[in-house]
Design an enzyme around this catalytic site. Structure first.
Site, PDB file in Angstrom:
ATOM      1  N   LYS A  67      -3.275 -70.728 -14.763  1.00  0.00           N
ATOM      2  CA  LYS A  67      -2.793 -71.260 -16.039  1.00  0.00           C
ATOM      3  C   LYS A  67      -1.527 -70.535 -16.481  1.00  0.00           C
ATOM      4  CE  LYS A  67      -7.221 -72.734 -18.009  1.00  0.00           C
ATOM      5  NZ  LYS A  67      -6.897 -74.161 -18.163  1.00  0.00           N
ATOM      6  N   ARG A 117     -16.181 -79.101 -14.419  1.00  0.00           N
ATOM      7  CA  ARG A 117     -16.934 -80.233 -13.872  1.00  0.00           C
ATOM      8  C   ARG A 117     -17.710 -79.824 -12.629  1.00  0.00           C
ATOM      9  NH1 ARG A 117     -11.353 -83.394 -13.364  1.00  0.00           N
ATOM     10  NH2 ARG A 117     -11.131 -82.172 -15.258  1.00  0.00           N
TER      11      ARG A 117
HETATM   12  N1  BES Z   1     -11.221 -75.011 -19.730  1.00  0.00           N
HETATM   13  C1  BES Z   1     -10.232 -75.956 -19.399  1.00  0.00           C
HETATM   14  C2  BES Z   1     -10.086 -77.038 -20.474  1.00  0.00           C
HETATM   15  C3  BES Z   1      -9.579 -76.606 -21.820  1.00  0.00           C
HETATM   16  C4  BES Z   1      -8.258 -76.828 -22.175  1.00  0.00           C
HETATM   17  C5  BES Z   1     -10.431 -76.052 -22.752  1.00  0.00           C
HETATM   18  C6  BES Z   1      -7.807 -76.464 -23.423  1.00  0.00           C
HETATM   19  C7  BES Z   1      -9.983 -75.677 -23.998  1.00  0.00           C
HETATM   20  C8  BES Z   1      -8.678 -75.892 -24.338  1.00  0.00           C
HETATM   21  C9  BES Z   1     -10.571 -76.660 -18.090  1.00  0.00           C
HETATM   22  O1  BES Z   1     -11.280 -75.915 -17.175  1.00  0.00           O
HETATM   23  C10 BES Z   1      -9.277 -77.028 -17.462  1.00  0.00           C
HETATM   24  O2  BES Z   1      -8.539 -76.150 -17.147  1.00  0.00           O
HETATM   25  N2  BES Z   1      -9.036 -78.328 -17.295  1.00  0.00           N
HETATM   26  C11 BES Z   1      -7.831 -78.801 -16.741  1.00  0.00           C
HETATM   27  C12 BES Z   1      -8.172 -79.883 -15.750  1.00  0.00           C
HETATM   28  C13 BES Z   1      -7.031 -80.340 -14.907  1.00  0.00           C
HETATM   29  C14 BES Z   1      -6.619 -79.252 -13.947  1.00  0.00           C
HETATM   30  C15 BES Z   1      -7.426 -81.579 -14.162  1.00  0.00           C
HETATM   31  C16 BES Z   1      -6.965 -79.345 -17.863  1.00  0.00           C
HETATM   32  O3  BES Z   1      -7.524 -79.942 -18.783  1.00  0.00           O
HETATM   33  O4  BES Z   1      -5.769 -79.124 -17.830  1.00  0.00           O
HETATM   34 ZN    ZN Z   2     -10.008 -74.776 -15.896  1.00  0.00          ZN
END
Ligand code: BES
Ligand code: ZN
Ligand code: ZN
Length: 497
Positions: free
Chosen positions: A272, A346
């Protein structure tokens, strides 16, 4: 915190402050005494002329033995757009914080208007949730006197109010537990610690539980969860707690709750951005909602059979960490291509659903901080509800409105389901770049793992599990979103059974 109910005249109530709140229909409390009645009148005039400061203290003659201070607060000051009784909760929270500023902890709320049970509940919620201040990680830990609340109610409302408070207090404890869990940082709240809290609840209430550590996860084939947890020195766990009431079970459906418990989500090798990565301390908000609900259900001995499942891991990077491009066989058997190591929620939920299958639930609900796409769609104050079950949808929508855990129904759109297909594996955990609608893709992915015949709802709480500014009656930090919602859904199901 202590609370009691009295039908005494407000002037005879022993408290350091006597609080009268207003809603659209006027003051919740009446006939306080002559001085206060006059204050109320002039207050209302001031409000109408818009010259009011909207809240003040008034010291009365302490010789009379009456409450020495009065606090009048109009809930209208907190924004007309707020749903339900949220304004009243805000007013109660504000009243408590004003009292705290004056070192007052013995507070009486006058709610003796006719039929004001729901208003009394809102006041109680606002007071208790508003008083929550998380100082665990400050070197200076003030220890204010515990809140001591008196509810001054109408003569015929004593029993109903007492019952309501007794039925609400454990829920508020559940909410505040969830808030503490969400607030705890990743170096302290590891997967072992998080699931340990669930074990504690289980032991306290004599509930059966199973805790799978990393070795057992690997051995039993929970490969998705195990792989997501591989890259961290804090090993992954999966906790299962089985709740059964000591008395009779009324609801015939067995309910299973699943909560995403990522104690931190760096994104893994698909790392991230640095700017907001720290927010991923909150990536266990679903687990927090599940444990808070479990606590409330067990304390209240609600008449249903319920299983809580927490898959928990720390998504980090080392040489062993799972990589994008890996193909992993899930516990259920389907193979998953890892298009992105940041779409880990997921994956751990998919394996948790397979653990759920072993307890044969009728209804399964998962709470998860699952997608940034859901936050894009609905913002920070609204959770996404995904279900194809019309009855569940109606229940959640009603509960959302009643509790203030607001949500909006989103589609599990099957036209997008082909995006799950990967040429080499059964499923891809992400869709192709530029596809958008990521929250729906995630729901479609999860659907592949829902056990046959189980009624299922998925609540994406990515936007709402925590707030970076104070929100409604709550301080910044974890919101405990999902606890009041889920308990309310359960109560509606039990009532209809
Ligand atoms: N934990 C994150 C989602 C999230 C984003 C929670 C903002 C709280 C605030 C999740 O694991 C994630 O990183 N999802 C990605 C998925 C993508 C890589 C398909 C996302 O939402 O960017
Ligand atoms: Zn994630
Ligand atoms: Zn995540």
């Amino acid at each position: 915190m202590r609370y009691r109910v009295t039908t005494k005249a407000p002037a005879d109530v022993q408290a350091e402050a006597l609080v009268v709140l207003f809603d659209e229909q006027g003051p919740l409390g009446e006939a306080v005494n002559k001085v206060v009645v006059e204050h109320i009148a002039s207050y209302r005039r001031a409000l109408e002329k818009k010259t009011s400061s909207r809240e003040w203290f008034c010291t009365l003659d302490p010789q009379t033995g009456a409450a020495a201070r009065h606090l009048l607060l109009d809930s209208a000051a907190f924004g007309p757009w707020m749903p339900g009784r949220e304004k009243l909760k805000c007013a109660a929270a504000r009243a408590v914080s004003l009292c705290r500023e004056h070192s007052i902890s013995k507070i009486a709320f006058v709610v003796n208007r006719k039929d004001s049970l729901e208003e009394a509940q809102a006041v109680f919620e606002g007071a208790v949730l508003g008083d929550f201040a998380d100082k665990r990680f400050k070197s200076e830990k003030p220890s204010p006197a515990p809140l001591d609340l008196t509810f001054v109610v109408a003569k015929d409302a004593q029993k109903a109010t007492t019952d309501m408070l007794d039925a609400t207090e454990p829920v508020l404890r559940g909410v505040n537990l969830a808030r503490e869990l969400v607030n705890a940082p990743n170096n302290i709240l590891t997967p072992g610690e998080l699931t340990g809290h669930g074990v504690e609840i289980a032991k306290e209430h004599g509930l059966r539980f199973e805790l799978l550590d990393s070795k057992k996860l690997e051995k039993q084939g929970y490969n998705l969860l195990w792989n997501v947890g591989r890259g961290s020195e804090h090993e992954p766990y999966m906790l299962t707690v089985s709740y059964e009431p000591k008395g009779r079970v009324k609801l015939k459906e067995h309910l299973c709750l699943v909560g995403k418990g990522m104690t931190f989500d760096t994104g893994g090798y698909c790392i991230k951005d640095r700017a907001n990565m720290y927010l991923m301390n909150n990536d266990m908000g679903g687990a927090a909602a599940t444990l808070g609900t479990l606590l409330a259900v067990a304390e209240l001995q609600l008449p249903l059979k319920m299983t809580a499942i927490i898959p928990s891991a720390h998504n980090a990077i080392d040489g062993g960490a799972y990589h994008p491009g890996a193909i992993i066989t899930s516990k259920q058997g389907k193979t998953v291509f890892i298009g992105n190591t940041d779409a880990e929620g997921r994956l751990i939920l998919a394996d948790a659903f397979q653990r759920a299958a072993r307890v044969s639930p009728d209804i399964m609900v998962d709470f998860a901080t699952l997608t940034g796409a859901c936050v894009m769609a609905l913002g920070n104050r609204l959770a996404g509800l995904f279900t194809e079950d019309a009855q569940l949808r109606a229940l959640f929508e009603q509960a959302g409105e009643a509790t203030g855990d607001s949500l909006w129904a989103m589609p599990i759109w099957r036209e997008y389901a082909h995006r799950l297909v990967h040429p080499l594996a059964d499923l891809n955990n992400i869709t192709k770049p530029g596809d958008m609608g990521g929250a729906i893709h995630a729901a479609n992915f999860l659907k592949e793992f829902v056990p046959e015949g189980v009624r299922w709802a998925h609540v994406d709480i990515a936007g709402v599990a925590a707030t970076d500014t104070p929100y409604r009656c709550m301080a910044a930090g974890g919101t405990g979103f999902g606890v009041r919602l889920m308990v309310d859904v359960i109560r509606r199901m039990v009532d209809a059974a």
